[in-house]
Design an enzyme around this catalytic site. Structure first.
Site, mmCIF file in Angstrom:
data_model
loop_
_atom_site.group_PDB
_atom_site.id
_atom_site.type_symbol
_atom_site.label_atom_id
_atom_site.label_comp_id
_atom_site.label_asym_id
_atom_site.label_seq_id
_atom_site.Cartn_x
_atom_site.Cartn_y
_atom_site.Cartn_z
ATOM 1 N N PHE A 228 0.854 -1.195 0.000
ATOM 2 C CA PHE A 228 0.000 0.000 0.000
ATOM 3 C C PHE A 228 0.891 1.246 0.000
ATOM 4 O O PHE A 228 0.737 2.156 0.816
ATOM 5 C CB PHE A 228 -0.925 0.015 1.227
ATOM 6 C CG PHE A 228 -1.654 -1.279 1.479
ATOM 7 C CD1 PHE A 228 -2.826 -1.567 0.799
ATOM 8 C CD2 PHE A 228 -1.159 -2.210 2.378
ATOM 9 C CE1 PHE A 228 -3.494 -2.773 1.025
ATOM 10 C CE2 PHE A 228 -1.819 -3.416 2.608
ATOM 11 C CZ PHE A 228 -2.995 -3.698 1.929
ATOM 12 N N ASP A 250 1.118 -1.208 -4.886
ATOM 13 C CA ASP A 250 -0.154 -0.517 -4.674
ATOM 14 C C ASP A 250 -1.090 -0.891 -5.814
ATOM 15 O O ASP A 250 -0.642 -1.128 -6.941
ATOM 16 C CB ASP A 250 0.053 1.012 -4.632
ATOM 17 C CG ASP A 250 -1.077 1.732 -3.915
ATOM 18 O OD1 ASP A 250 -0.852 2.211 -2.790
ATOM 19 O OD2 ASP A 250 -2.199 1.793 -4.476
ATOM 20 N N SER A 251 -2.384 -0.940 -5.530
ATOM 21 C CA SER A 251 -3.356 -1.294 -6.573
ATOM 22 C C SER A 251 -3.657 -0.121 -7.497
ATOM 23 O O SER A 251 -4.292 -0.293 -8.538
ATOM 24 C CB SER A 251 -4.662 -1.787 -5.937
ATOM 25 O OG SER A 251 -5.231 -0.768 -5.118
ATOM 26 N N ASP A 297 0.777 -0.725 5.533
ATOM 27 C CA ASP A 297 0.151 0.551 5.887
ATOM 28 C C ASP A 297 -1.094 0.754 5.013
ATOM 29 O O ASP A 297 -1.121 1.618 4.133
ATOM 30 C CB ASP A 297 1.147 1.696 5.694
ATOM 31 C CG ASP A 297 0.607 3.036 6.176
ATOM 32 O OD1 ASP A 297 -0.341 3.028 6.990
ATOM 33 O OD2 ASP A 297 1.104 4.081 5.730
ATOM 34 N N CYS A 337 -4.983 2.964 10.432
ATOM 35 C CA CYS A 337 -5.320 4.383 10.551
ATOM 36 C C CYS A 337 -6.818 4.578 10.737
ATOM 37 O O CYS A 337 -7.324 5.694 10.603
ATOM 38 C CB CYS A 337 -4.836 5.156 9.319
ATOM 39 S SG CYS A 337 -5.614 4.632 7.774
#
Length: 393
Positions: A228, A250-251, A297, A337
């Site tokens: 991520f 990351d996507s 993350d 988060c």
């Protein structure tokens, strides 16, 4: 003077303890003609003054700005912003030549509910999370430039995705003071591009600054996987720390593009780094014993309480796969988060993941948001970032 809302009997107790929210269920009645975003006075059932703040349609009906009966004007904004700046100077984050990136205003943590301001060099990115702050944006921006002096020349307003959808304000992102094409900022001596036009949050995740620095100290000689990755912050810190190999995943193709640009900005032509646009779980499934330092993350898995059970399952699954795949003697940095996920929730999810993986795991560090993202002692809900650094045998 402002119109008033009246609380039910006994509902003023949390406000007497300086909690900055009034929930809709605590209101007995209100004056006629109060609109979304209006400034209101909060009164007890008997009519005693308690606070002044912004009214909003929704679960949180009033966000308190002051517990004194005063007008909210330019002088108010200037004083609150000056207080926020003074705190950043006190902790050594403002006016630091090696770091022109920091959060100047963190909502309730700076007694300015609904307002976020991040500074990137000469540009401040301002974000409203309430209609009331949106309506005051010009006054706040003017006060911001006055308080910051020559530190800030431009104010970019970025609230398209943070304002309540039902408010139908037709808000568009853009500069409300100045304007600049220079989107390069500095954090702990490293450069990066800030995508305040289309990026998440204000364009960069300022809250991981100290945690990135900690990761750097673990990176020497390691094979690093940054899941991520978004803008690649952990990746270029790992490279400065002497990592042997860094893979960023990351996507989002846009995130991968930004990561590559940021790595190139700091380490041009460095063959140690490679980025992949791929689903996190699919990538991890094929990452057997390749990495000895992994960063997890992810974006918030739960934005409201109803999503909490599924979010905890997601955190457990993600951490289990990472713990199964990491090399023996590896180090895992893992974060949440999500504000509704407490420290205990997150730790239990990671504990479950460790038990399911069958690995021996020790906690090296318990991480949190940095000092420029302060938690108002009367508003513990402001503690949203949780992290663990784990040693895996």
């Amino acid at each position: 003077m402002y119109k008033s809302v009246y609380l039910k009997r006994g509902k003023e107790e949390s406000l007497r303890r300086f909690h900055p929210w009034v929930f809709s269920g605590a209101i007995h009645h209100a004056d006629d003609g109060i609109n979304d975003g209006d400034m209101v006075r909060v009164l007890s059932e008997k009519g005693d003054f308690i606070a002044v703040g912004h009214y909003q349609i929704g679960s949180i009906a009033v966000r308190v700005l002051f517990f004194n009966d005063v007008p909210i004007n330019d002088d108010f904004w200037e004083k609150r912003l000056q207080s926020a700046l003074l705190m950043r100077q006190t902790i050594g984050i403002a006016d630091n030549p090696k770091n022109n990136t920091y959060r100047l205003v963190h909502g309730e943590g700076d007694n300015l509910p609904g307002l976020v301001i991040d500074c990137y060099g000469k540009t401040a990115v301002m974000q409203a999370h309430s209609v009331g702050i949106h309506l005051c944006r010009q006054s706040i921006a003017k006060s911001l430039v006055k308080v910051m002096g020559n530190r800030i020349e431009n104010v970019y307003y970025k609230s398209e995705t943070t304002l309540p959808f039902k408010a139908e304000l037709g808000q568009e992102n853009g500069f409300i003071i100045g304007g600049s094409d220079d989107n390069t900022a500095i954090e702990n001596g490293l450069k990066f591009h800030v995508d305040w036009l289309r990026g998440q949050k204000t364009g960069f995740f300022v809250d991981q600054r100290e945690n990135r620095l900690l990761l750097e100290s673990y990176a020497k000689g390691k094979h690093v996987l940054n899941m991520f990755c978004y803008t690649g912050g952990f990746s270029f810190y790992a490279m400065r720390g002497g990592a042997q190999l860094v893979h960023s995943v990351d996507s989002s193709a846009k995130a991968i593009e930004l990561t590559n640009a940021n790595v190139e900005l700091n380490f041009p032509g460095d063959a140690r780094h490679q980025a992949f646009c791929e689903d996190a779980f699919k990538f991890l499934d094929n990452a057997d014993n390749q990495y000895d330092l992994i960063i997890l993350d992810p974006p918030a898995f739960a934005k409201h309480r109803k999503a909490l059970p599924n979010a905890l399952k997601g955190y457990t699954r993600l951490n289990r796969v990472a713990l199964e795949r990491i090399k023996s003697g590896g180090v895992l940095f893992t974060f949440s988060c999500s504000q509704v996920v407490t420290k205990d929730h997150f730790r239990n999810a990671v504990f479950t993941a460790a038990a399911q993986s069958g690995r021996k795991v020790r906690i090296l560090h318990q991480l949190h948001q940095p000092a420029d993202h302060p938690v108002n002692i009367y508003h513990p809900e402001g503690e949203y970032l949780k992290g663990l650094v784990l040693y895996v045998e």
